[in-house]
Motif scaffolding. Sequence first.
Motif, PDB file in Angstrom:
ATOM      1  N   THR A 148      -2.670  -2.394  -8.644  1.00 50.57           N
ATOM      2  CA  THR A 148      -2.186  -3.495  -7.833  1.00 50.57           C
ATOM      3  C   THR A 148      -0.681  -3.620  -7.978  1.00 50.57           C
ATOM      4  O   THR A 148      -0.092  -3.164  -8.963  1.00 50.57           O
ATOM      5  CB  THR A 148      -2.880  -4.817  -8.200  1.00 50.57           C
ATOM      6  N   ILE A 149      -0.050  -4.237  -6.971  1.00 50.48           N
ATOM      7  CA  ILE A 149       1.395  -4.418  -6.973  1.00 50.48           C
ATOM      8  C   ILE A 149       1.717  -5.823  -6.503  1.00 50.48           C
ATOM      9  O   ILE A 149       1.099  -6.345  -5.571  1.00 50.48           O
ATOM     10  CB  ILE A 149       2.079  -3.330  -6.112  1.00 50.48           C
ATOM     11  N   GLY A 203       6.953  -6.287  -5.241  1.00 51.68           N
ATOM     12  CA  GLY A 203       6.982  -4.972  -5.862  1.00 51.68           C
ATOM     13  C   GLY A 203       7.512  -4.938  -7.269  1.00 51.68           C
ATOM     14  O   GLY A 203       7.591  -3.855  -7.877  1.00 51.68           O
ATOM     15  N   THR A 259       3.605  -4.016 -11.410  1.00 54.89           N
ATOM     16  CA  THR A 259       2.430  -3.222 -11.066  1.00 54.89           C
ATOM     17  C   THR A 259       1.451  -3.251 -12.231  1.00 54.89           C
ATOM     18  O   THR A 259       1.830  -3.542 -13.373  1.00 54.89           O
ATOM     19  CB  THR A 259       2.793  -1.762 -10.755  1.00 54.89           C
ATOM     20  N   TYR A 265      -2.357  -1.123 -13.553  1.00 52.05           N
ATOM     21  CA  TYR A 265      -3.270  -0.021 -13.286  1.00 52.05           C
ATOM     22  C   TYR A 265      -4.552  -0.155 -14.108  1.00 52.05           C
ATOM     23  O   TYR A 265      -4.540  -0.685 -15.224  1.00 52.05           O
ATOM     24  CB  TYR A 265      -2.600   1.312 -13.641  1.00 52.05           C
ATOM     25  N   THR A 324       0.668   6.258  -9.051  1.00 49.86           N
ATOM     26  CA  THR A 324       1.746   5.289  -8.928  1.00 49.86           C
ATOM     27  C   THR A 324       1.569   4.501  -7.639  1.00 49.86           C
ATOM     28  O   THR A 324       1.478   5.094  -6.559  1.00 49.86           O
ATOM     29  CB  THR A 324       3.108   5.981  -8.902  1.00 49.86           C
ATOM     30  N   SER A 359       3.193   1.769  -4.993  1.00 50.74           N
ATOM     31  CA  SER A 359       4.494   1.267  -4.560  1.00 50.74           C
ATOM     32  C   SER A 359       4.320   0.624  -3.191  1.00 50.74           C
ATOM     33  O   SER A 359       3.254   0.744  -2.569  1.00 50.74           O
ATOM     34  CB  SER A 359       5.528   2.399  -4.497  1.00 50.74           C
TER      35      SER A 359
END
Length: 123
Positions: A50-51, A55, A58, A60, A69, A71
């Motif tokens: 999720t971000i 931005g 982040t 994971y 990754t 973005s």
Amino acid sequence: QVRLAESGGGLVQPGASLRLSCLASGIVFGDYGMAWFRQTPEKEREYVATIYMDGRATHYADFPQGRFTISRDNAANTVFLQMNNLTPSDAGVYFCAAAKGRFSYLESEYDYWGQGTQVTVAK
């Protein structure tokens, strides 16, 4: 009408890379936390990454172990998932999702979902 459209999936060999994209329309993109989930043959839909809305943060799941990754480009209303060193266990349907004002790994927090893009990893 809100629409999330994923693209970039395909058939690749183990060790290859893919870059998934998700183009959002019908929402103020910068107001939404974005995430990727996946549905594999062995498991129910699971969280990938999720971000934050702008931005700046982040998060994971454990399984990518640095290979993925997430973005986003708010000017282009698009979120990306760069996936490197893919393995057969990464195969599945990858979904993007949008959650207004939230930064979450919980599927239940997400307001909108795309239709998914298929990723196949095989020799």
